[in-house]
Motif scaffolding. Structure first.
Motif, PDB file in Angstrom:
ATOM      1  N   LEU A   1      70.989  12.557 -48.834  1.00  0.00           N
ATOM      2  CA  LEU A   1      70.596  11.154 -48.694  1.00  0.00           C
ATOM      3  C   LEU A   1      69.962  10.911 -47.333  1.00  0.00           C
ATOM      4  O   LEU A   1      68.970  10.218 -47.195  1.00  0.00           O
TER       5      LEU A   1
ATOM      6  N   ASN B   1      66.542  11.864 -47.352  1.00  0.00           N
ATOM      7  CA  ASN B   1      65.723  10.877 -48.065  1.00  0.00           C
ATOM      8  C   ASN B   1      65.373   9.706 -47.161  1.00  0.00           C
ATOM      9  O   ASN B   1      64.255   9.200 -47.181  1.00  0.00           O
ATOM     10  N   TYR B   2      66.371   9.293 -46.373  1.00  0.00           N
ATOM     11  CA  TYR B   2      66.124   8.237 -45.390  1.00  0.00           C
ATOM     12  C   TYR B   2      65.043   8.682 -44.418  1.00  0.00           C
ATOM     13  O   TYR B   2      64.111   7.963 -44.099  1.00  0.00           O
TER      14      TYR B   2
ATOM     15  N   ILE C   1      61.542   8.530 -45.847  1.00  0.00           N
ATOM     16  CA  ILE C   1      60.947   7.198 -45.986  1.00  0.00           C
ATOM     17  C   ILE C   1      60.564   6.636 -44.610  1.00  0.00           C
ATOM     18  O   ILE C   1      59.543   5.977 -44.442  1.00  0.00           O
TER      19      ILE C   1
ATOM     20  N   LYS D   1      57.411   8.264 -43.450  1.00  0.00           N
ATOM     21  CA  LYS D   1      56.274   7.621 -44.115  1.00  0.00           C
ATOM     22  C   LYS D   1      55.914   6.305 -43.420  1.00  0.00           C
ATOM     23  O   LYS D   1      54.746   5.998 -43.224  1.00  0.00           O
ATOM     24  N   SER D   2      56.940   5.523 -43.070  1.00  0.00           N
ATOM     25  CA  SER D   2      56.693   4.263 -42.373  1.00  0.00           C
ATOM     26  C   SER D   2      56.011   4.511 -41.043  1.00  0.00           C
ATOM     27  O   SER D   2      55.060   3.841 -40.676  1.00  0.00           O
TER      28      SER D   2
ATOM     29  N   GLN E   1      52.393   5.049 -40.867  1.00  0.00           N
ATOM     30  CA  GLN E   1      51.540   3.873 -41.027  1.00  0.00           C
ATOM     31  C   GLN E   1      50.941   3.455 -39.691  1.00  0.00           C
ATOM     32  O   GLN E   1      49.980   2.725 -39.630  1.00  0.00           O
ATOM     33  N   TYR E   2      51.588   3.896 -38.635  1.00  0.00           N
ATOM     34  CA  TYR E   2      51.142   3.492 -37.301  1.00  0.00           C
ATOM     35  C   TYR E   2      50.837   4.743 -36.493  1.00  0.00           C
ATOM     36  O   TYR E   2      51.580   5.110 -35.589  1.00  0.00           O
TER      37      TYR E   2
ATOM     38  N   VAL F   1      73.849  -3.051 -44.936  1.00  0.00           N
ATOM     39  CA  VAL F   1      74.518  -1.747 -44.866  1.00  0.00           C
ATOM     40  C   VAL F   1      75.875  -1.813 -45.561  1.00  0.00           C
ATOM     41  O   VAL F   1      76.258  -0.918 -46.309  1.00  0.00           O
TER      42      VAL F   1
ATOM     43  N   GLN G   1      74.369   5.449 -43.123  1.00  0.00           N
ATOM     44  CA  GLN G   1      73.354   4.408 -43.265  1.00  0.00           C
ATOM     45  C   GLN G   1      72.778   3.967 -41.928  1.00  0.00           C
ATOM     46  O   GLN G   1      71.584   3.702 -41.826  1.00  0.00           O
TER      47      GLN G   1
END
Lengths: 325, 260
Positions: free
Chosen positions: B3, B6-7, B10, B13-14, B17-18, B94, B104
């Motif tokens: 997990l 996976n965090y 993501i 990926k964010s 963006q920058y 959370v 988390q």
């Protein structure tokens, strides 16, 4: 399904005072006031109900929702939901609930919606088949197809809210907490969201607890209303009963052939008058509506007549006044 | 654990963006400790050695602690930036998810730009090792890995402690930086150059000494007595993490959320 008994929660809030001197003093010695957010709250909710939870700002709505969803630990009282105590069995309990905060997003801001959904699938350990079924259903009913591949930050509020609700339904929760789900939405989105909430309640039997300031939400969705003010439950019952008990005023609007003279009907009060239209307010506990109409037809030549119940907004305002909250 | 990745994915990926901001920050992160290292270099240029430690030995000390710091800032950034999570109420989110709060919060933020800092310390490490005549053995290599793991644990532990404070007060957390940034600055050098009480504090309270100073004595052949004891000192850093996690769990119960 949900049993809440004697729930109390108070917060220690630092006293804020104005002025530089006071502010400097507060650096060293702070005075606190105790605010009772919840005072001995009890209620129970059956499976499949939609309950509207209403009350003015600061009444304790959010606090109750937060206790029920395992975020806050109360000072006293018990809360049993599906056999769990939310703040004790947090991890196994929250697997069964969905929470939507209208003002906060649960999606990842910079990535496409579908990526957020997939991460949620991993967080909730949703089996692949169930995930796919749920996703297909949600995409279809909420019309998400065109949104799935755009980043959340590019969505409009209404689009985002649809995605938020979809996200919280992916793990097939048995209870859904909606904290102001229609806040800031336009009329079309509001209606779409309401319809969808009704659908999942009817079709999947999801129990829904909804807080809102929009009384139309309540009217469209909730059979049962819980009114909270200053930390106590003031009313718990059917919306209709609430209306019957407090909303005894009706407005009668009549159109008639020109009539130069102003007229009065006993037992009513005239709200507005012109030579072609008059609006009366009637207290149905004092005067029968049929009586008023008979009187009216005696006096003028009626063209059209409409009778409206008092809007639920007004009833609530009246209630707040009555309880001084 | 999966997990967590996976965090990570993501968030990566964010971050992508920058891009411009990512590269600028990464380069910045590469340059900041470089200036610190330059300071170290000129110091030794002038003085030759400090308390029996020469330049390359201290450089090794420096590399290990900076590497640990970079890794922990990269991965435990969620705890470092935890006050904002409490401040804007996202910690509510959370708590309504069926996973441990630790995973988390770790997953709430990664600072990929710290790779710049990491790269810099790796370069210093390689340079230092190349210029030191160490008789390598498997055990010594394990010790070196343990040292880095130990350092990451201590920094992560401190970040968690700082984050826990947020449950009681949102502000006034700079205090903890004395121990994270301060500890890092102190532990750049072998601990025996400081006053006794400083050495003791950073050995027994916050065991930065066990990250580089003590095990390095073993690796560099400066140790006296039982080698195994020196070799295992980094374990203290990992043990340090345990009470931090315990305190965290107590803190979570005090969380009081924000109004909305």
């Amino acid at each position: 399904m949900i049993t809440v008994e004697g729930l109390s929660k108070s917060f220690k809030v630092p006293k804020r005072s104005s002025g530089l001197r006071q502010a400097t003093k507060a650096l060293f010695h702070r005075e606190h006031t105790i605010v009772d957010a919840l005072k001995d709250i009890s209620f129970s909710i059956e499976p499949g109900e939609i309950v509207g939870y209403i009350g003015p700002n600061g009444a304790g709505k959010s606090t109750t929702i937060k206790v029920m969803s395992g975020i806050l630990v109360p000072d006293a009282g018990t809360c049993t939901i599906m056999g769990y105590t939310p703040w004790k069995d947090r991890v196994s309990y929250v697997q069964n609930i969905g929470v939507v905060f209208g003002q906060r997003s649960q999606l990842w801001w910079d990535v496409p919606v579908i990526d957020s959904f997939e991460l949620l699938r991993d967080i909730y350990k949703i089996p692949e088949v169930e995930y796919k079924d749920n996703l297909d259903l949600l995409v279809e009913t909420l019309e998400l197809q065109s949104l799935l591949h755009s980043p959340v930050r590019q969505l409009s509020l209404g689009q985002r809210m649809r995605c938020e609700i979809a996200a919280s339904l992916l793990p097939s929760p048995k209870i859904l907490f909606l904290d102001e789900p229609t806040i800031g939405l336009d009329a079309v989105s509001k209606i779409a969201v309401r319809q969808f909430i009704n659908t999942i309640n009817k079709e999947k039997g999801v129990t829904i607890i909804l807080t809102t300031h929009d009384m139309f939400d309540i009217e469209a969705l909730a059979d049962r209303v819980l009114l909270i003010g200053k930390g106590s439950i003031l009313y718990d019952g059917k919306l209709n009963e609430l209306r019957n008990r407090f909303g005894t005023h009706k407005t009668i609007t009549v159109d008639y052939r020109e009539h130069a003279k102003r007229f009065d009907i006993p037992g009513t009060s005239l709200l507005s008058w012109s030579s072609e239209r008059a609006i009366f307010s009637v207290d149905t506990e004092q005067t029968m509506v049929s009586e008023v109409i008979t009187q009216l037809s005696n006096q003028v030549e009626l063209i059209d007549i409409s009778i409206d119940a008092q809007p639920i907004e007004d009833i609530i305002v009246q209630l707040y006044k009555e309880y001084q909250i | 654990m999966s997990l967590y990745f996976n965090y990570l994915f993501i968030l990566f990926k964010s971050q992508m963006q920058y891009r411009t901001s990512f590269w600028l920050l990464t380069i910045g992160q590469f340059l900041v400790p470089l200036s610190l290292f330059a300071g170290l270099y000129f110091l030794f240029e002038r003085f030759g050695q400090i308390k029996g430690w020469d330049f390359y030995e201290v450089a090794l000390c420096f590399a290990v602690i900076h590497m640990a710091f970079a890794i922990s800032e990269c991965f435990a950034r969620g705890f470092d930036a935890f006050s904002s999570l409490v401040h804007n109420g996202d910690f509510d989110r959370v708590l309504v998810r069926p996973r441990s709060t630790i995973v988390q919060v770790l997953g709430s933020k990664f600072e990929f730009t710290r790779f710049g800092r990491l790269l810099q310390s790796v370069l210093v490490l390689v340079w230092a090792l190349n210029n030191l005549a160490i008789e390598w053995s498997v055990i010594k290599a394990i010790t070196l890995c343990l040292m880095i793991i130990s350092g990451v644990s201590i920094f992560a532990g401190l970040f968690i402690l700082a984050a826990t404070l947020c449950f009681w007060t949102i502000q006034g957390l700079e205090v903890v930086n004395i121990f994270t940034d301060g500890g890092r600055e102190m532990a750049q050098y072998p601990l025996n150059i400081y006053q006794k009480w400083v050495t003791r504090f950073f050995t027994f309270v916050i065991p930065f000494g066990t990250v580089n100073y003590l095990p390095l004595m073993y690796i560099l052949g400066k140790s006296e007595g039982n080698d195994l004891l020196y070799m295992l000192t980094p374990v203290a850093g990992i043990v340090f993490l345990l009470p931090c996690l315990l305190v965290w769990h107590i803190g979570v119960r005090h969380y009081r959320s924000t109004g909305s």
